[in-house]
Enzyme design. Sequence first.
Site, PDB file in Angstrom:
ATOM      1  N   LYS A 147       2.974  11.347   7.041  1.00  0.00           N
ATOM      2  CA  LYS A 147       2.348  11.240   7.914  1.00  0.00           C
ATOM      3  C   LYS A 147       2.973  11.835   9.499  1.00  0.00           C
ATOM      4  O   LYS A 147       2.684  13.078   9.359  1.00  0.00           O
ATOM      5  CB  LYS A 147       2.164   9.541   8.190  1.00  0.00           C
ATOM      6  CG  LYS A 147       1.227   8.967   7.134  1.00  0.00           C
ATOM      7  CD  LYS A 147       0.636   7.596   7.518  1.00  0.00           C
ATOM      8  CE  LYS A 147       0.012   6.861   6.293  1.00  0.00           C
ATOM      9  NZ  LYS A 147      -1.035   7.508   6.110  1.00  0.00           N
ATOM     10  N   PHE A 166       0.760  -1.209   0.077  1.00  0.00           N
ATOM     11  CA  PHE A 166       0.084   0.105   0.003  1.00  0.00           C
ATOM     12  C   PHE A 166       1.003   1.293  -0.080  1.00  0.00           C
ATOM     13  O   PHE A 166       1.485   1.538   0.990  1.00  0.00           O
ATOM     14  CB  PHE A 166      -1.271   0.158   1.241  1.00  0.00           C
ATOM     15  CG  PHE A 166      -1.857   1.307   1.242  1.00  0.00           C
ATOM     16  CD1 PHE A 166      -3.000   1.265   0.285  1.00  0.00           C
ATOM     17  CD2 PHE A 166      -1.548   2.514   1.755  1.00  0.00           C
ATOM     18  CE1 PHE A 166      -3.810   2.271   0.362  1.00  0.00           C
ATOM     19  CE2 PHE A 166      -2.314   3.479   1.622  1.00  0.00           C
ATOM     20  CZ  PHE A 166      -3.405   3.594   0.808  1.00  0.00           C
ATOM     21  N   ASP A 177       9.512   2.904   1.678  1.00  0.00           N
ATOM     22  CA  ASP A 177       8.533   3.568   1.828  1.00  0.00           C
ATOM     23  C   ASP A 177       8.221   3.555   3.366  1.00  0.00           C
ATOM     24  O   ASP A 177       7.779   2.281   3.918  1.00  0.00           O
ATOM     25  CB  ASP A 177       7.206   3.201   1.166  1.00  0.00           C
ATOM     26  CG  ASP A 177       5.948   3.850   1.404  1.00  0.00           C
ATOM     27  OD1 ASP A 177       5.757   4.390   2.530  1.00  0.00           O
ATOM     28  OD2 ASP A 177       5.000   3.615   0.796  1.00  0.00           O
TER      29      ASP A 177
END
Length: 404
Positions: free
Chosen positions: A259, A145, A230
Site C-alpha cells: 500500500k 483480511f 501483515d
Amino acid sequence: MVDDRLRTPGAVRDAERFTAHNYHPLPVVIASAEGAWLTDVDGRRYLDCLAGYSALNFGHRHPGLIAAAHAQLDRLTLTSRAFIHDQFADFCRELAELCGKDLVLPMNTGAEAVETGIKVARKWGYQVKGVPAGQANIVVAEGNFHGRTTTIVSFSTDEDARADFGPYTPGFTVVPYGDLDALAAAIDDNTVAVLLEPIQGEQGVVVPPEGYLPGVRRVCTERNVLLVADEIQSGLGRTGATFACEHEGVVPDMYLLGKALGGGIVPVSAVAANADVLGVLKPGQHGSTFGGNPLACAVATEVVRLLATGEFQRRSAELGERLHAGLQSLVGKGLVAVRGRGLWAGLDIDPTLMTGRQACERLMERGVLAKDTHGSTLRLAPPLVITAEEIDHAVAQLAAVLAG
C-alpha cells in the site's frame, strides 16, 4: 431534479455498465487530487478520509514522490528481474535498514506479499525447522483480511470473501483474534508461522488487547515458529509509528508491506526478513516480472526516505490524538464505540440510526469521503498530510450526519 449539466451520473452509469460488480463504490467520480483533497468531474471537492486504504499515507501527488516518478519515467521503467537495474540495490538496502532486517524481496500487491510470506514460511519450516514434507501449518486469526487470492480466502472468516471460491487450500488453523491461550494451543510441531495483522483493518480497525502481541512473540520464540506481521495497512506511519508492532515493542520475524510503499503512484509490496528466513529461497523458486521494477523502486525509495525522517510518524501520532478526541466526544451521540491508533479509526454507529453505507453517503453529500465495513462500522484513515483544521472539519461533518 438532476442537473443535466452534471457529468457524474453518466460516468457512474458507464462504470456500472462496463465493469464487473466486485465493488460497491460511492457514486462519486474523481478527476484530480492534491494533498488530502479530491475533486470530482463536476468540480466538487471532497476531504479524503480513506487514503486508498492507507496507500496514500503521504497524500495525493506528494511532490517528492511525483518528482521521483517523473525522473524515472524519462530513464527506465522495466527490466524484469533477469537483469539488475540501478534503482534496485538502493531500495532494497534502505527498506531493509528501515525494517531492521537483512533482506528484502520486492513484489507488487499486498496479496502477493502475503502469498510470498506463506511460501517462505513453509519452505523455512521444511528446510530449517524440519517439518515433514507437506505437513506445514500456519496459525491465523478470525476476522483477518490478508487479500483475496484463492489461498488467502481459504483462511478468511468473511463469507463475502470466501463463499463459492473453493476448494480451499489446506494448512491453516484459525483462532480468535486477541486470544493468546487459543493461539498457543493451536501451535503444534508442524506449525511454521503465526500470521497476524497487528491491528485488523478490514474488520473495523480492531486493536488487540494490551500484551497480546508481546505474548504472541514470546510463544513463537519458545515454539520455534515464525511471527509474520501483515503491516500492509497498519505499517509505514499509519498508527503513529513506522510499524504498528512497535507500539508494544514487538519485532516480528517477517514484515509484509505494501500500500503506502508505492506512495499512491505505483503498486509496490515487499517482504522483509533476516537471511536465515528469506535466504531459503533460491533462483527459480519465486518471482515476479514487475516486482522491484525501476519505476516502483524509484518511488518506493523516496517513500522510505520520507519515513526515515520520522515526520510522518510524528504527524500521525499527534494528529491522531486530535482525531480520536473528537470522535470520542461523539460516543453516546450516535457513535457506540471508537477504536484505533494514530490517524486510523474504526467507528461503530448506533445501528438504529443508520447503516455504515448510509453514513458514508451522507458524509459524501457533505464533502467527506470514508468507507464502511461490516454493517454499521466506519473506517477513517486520512492521509498523514491532513491538517488539524481538516480533522476538525471531518469530525464536525460526522457529528452533523449523526445528528440527522
